[in-house]
Design an enzyme around this catalytic site. Structure first.
Site, PDB file in Angstrom:
ATOM      1  N   SER A 101     -24.011 -46.110  17.636  1.00 33.55           N
ATOM      2  CA  SER A 101     -25.184 -45.302  17.997  1.00 33.55           C
ATOM      3  C   SER A 101     -26.262 -46.153  18.660  1.00 33.55           C
ATOM      4  O   SER A 101     -26.357 -47.360  18.436  1.00 33.55           O
ATOM      5  CB  SER A 101     -25.772 -44.646  16.747  1.00 33.55           C
ATOM      6  OG  SER A 101     -24.811 -43.850  16.092  1.00 33.55           O
TER       7      SER A 101
HETATM    8  N1  SAH Z   1     -22.654 -45.094  12.205  1.00 34.21           N
HETATM    9  C1  SAH Z   1     -22.058 -45.589  13.427  1.00 34.21           C
HETATM   10  C2  SAH Z   1     -21.814 -44.492  14.426  1.00 34.21           C
HETATM   11  C3  SAH Z   1     -20.370 -44.169  14.522  1.00 34.21           C
HETATM   12  S1  SAH Z   1     -19.982 -42.830  15.610  1.00 34.21           S
HETATM   13  C4  SAH Z   1     -22.947 -46.692  13.975  1.00 34.21           C
HETATM   14  O1  SAH Z   1     -23.444 -47.457  13.208  1.00 34.21           O
HETATM   15  O2  SAH Z   1     -23.124 -46.827  15.175  1.00 34.21           O
HETATM   16  C5  SAH Z   1     -19.620 -41.562  14.454  1.00 34.21           C
HETATM   17  C6  SAH Z   1     -18.400 -41.743  13.621  1.00 34.21           C
HETATM   18  O3  SAH Z   1     -18.214 -40.544  12.878  1.00 34.21           O
HETATM   19  C7  SAH Z   1     -17.081 -41.964  14.370  1.00 34.21           C
HETATM   20  O4  SAH Z   1     -16.545 -43.187  13.998  1.00 34.21           O
HETATM   21  C8  SAH Z   1     -16.203 -40.798  13.927  1.00 34.21           C
HETATM   22  O5  SAH Z   1     -14.838 -41.145  13.749  1.00 34.21           O
HETATM   23  C9  SAH Z   1     -16.837 -40.429  12.599  1.00 34.21           C
HETATM   24  N2  SAH Z   1     -16.550 -39.080  12.122  1.00 34.21           N
HETATM   25  C10 SAH Z   1     -16.436 -37.914  12.809  1.00 34.21           C
HETATM   26  N3  SAH Z   1     -16.133 -36.897  11.976  1.00 34.21           N
HETATM   27  C11 SAH Z   1     -16.052 -37.436  10.717  1.00 34.21           C
HETATM   28  C12 SAH Z   1     -15.747 -36.902   9.421  1.00 34.21           C
HETATM   29  N4  SAH Z   1     -15.458 -35.619   9.233  1.00 34.21           N
HETATM   30  N5  SAH Z   1     -15.755 -37.759   8.373  1.00 34.21           N
HETATM   31  C13 SAH Z   1     -16.036 -39.075   8.526  1.00 34.21           C
HETATM   32  N6  SAH Z   1     -16.314 -39.632   9.721  1.00 34.21           N
HETATM   33  C14 SAH Z   1     -16.322 -38.827  10.812  1.00 34.21           C
END
Ligand code: SAH
Length: 257
Positions: A101
């Site tokens: 993010s």
């Molecule tokens: N927190 C991260 C952002 C990751 S992007 C950071 O520090 O930058 C969002 C993430 O959510 C992705 O890796 C995706 O696989 C995950 N995601 C999507 N749907 C999900 C679900 N139902 N349960 C857990 N993770 C999920």
């Protein structure tokens, strides 16, 4: 094992022979010092300070959030080819079609989550660990962080990325975050890094009374799945929801892969 990116490349810890020091507490603000090999850090610290100034210009006021953003080495969460963009306010690919993010969004959401409270948050649930960056930022501001990821490859990557920092209050979970994690409930705060049509009932159930949830949600009737940031407060009288600015997150998906 994959070589971790360093910042800049010539200051490899291996090259300097420096060893990581264990995390410790800084008195006063209570922020653990994340491990930083000696001899590495001044350059990336300067980049982080510029990022913090940018976040301030964008309107982030919470000093504890700014301190955490200035502290966590984001370059350790991206591939080596992207290290020179690690302190720009941009999302970057982390593999499997997912992104780390934007720092601006991470700090905005955590500032909303803290809601002006001076102390640390209690237990926090994060949905969407990704590479683990936001979990590391949260670890500075919460007593315990439970973070769920549905993609095995990213769950493993986050574990590898976070190993370096030795954060005993971060608990990585593999599973479908839509059902939350009842064993850790109730949570003082819940934060989602992926956006769905609606907030799953399990999240609301697992939020403590007095707790706050911040998540991207797809706007009602939006064409093309446009999202906005939702702030949900759980009170003894029910939930109060506020829709804020437009955001762009990866979709909240079901099941694991
Ligand atoms: N927190 C991260 C952002 C990751 S992007 C950071 O520090 O930058 C969002 C993430 O959510 C992705 O890796 C995706 O696989 C995950 N995601 C999507 N749907 C999900 C679900 N139902 N349960 C857990 N993770 C999920």
């Amino acid at each position: 094992m994959k070589q971790r990116p360093t910042f800049p490349a010539r200051l490899e810890p291996q090259a300097t022979g420096a060893r990581p020091t264990p995390a410790k507490l800084v008195s006063g603000i209570g922020l653990p010092v994340l491990n930083r090999p000696q001899g590495l850090g001044m350059d990336s610290a300067a980049h982080r300070q510029r990022l913090v100034q940018l976040l301030q210009k964008q309107g982030v006021r919470d000093e504890a959030v700014l301190a955490a953003m200035g502290h966590v080495e984001r370059h350790r969460f991206v591939d080596s080819a992207l290290v020179n963009q690690a302190y720009e306010d941009t999302s970057l690919p982390i593999g499997l079609g997912q992104t780390i993010s934007k720092p601006g969004v991470v700090s905005r959401m955590i500032e909303l989550l803290r809601n002006g409270n001076a102390g640390k948050l209690g237990r926090v649930l994060e949905i969407g660990t990704g590479c683990g960056y936001q979990a590391a930022v949260l670890s500075q501001l919460a007593q315990e962080v439970y973070s769920i990821e549905r993609l095995r490859g990213l769950h493993d990557k986050a574990r590898e990325n976070l190993r370096h920092f030795r954060l005993p209050n971060v608990h990585l979970l593999f599973g479908d975050g839509r059902v939350g994690y009842a064993q850790g409930a109730p949570y003082a705060a819940i934060i989602a890094a992926a956006g769905g049509e609606a907030v799953p009932q399990a999240w609301i159930d697992q939020l403590a009374v007095g707790g706050r949830l911040v998540a991207p949600v797809v706007r009602d009737g939006s064409q093309g799945g446009a999202q906005a940031l939702l702030v949900l407060d759980k009170t003894s009288g029910g939930v109060r929801q506020t829709l804020l600015e437009a955001v762009h997150f990866v979709p909240l998906k079901s099941g694991v892969a």
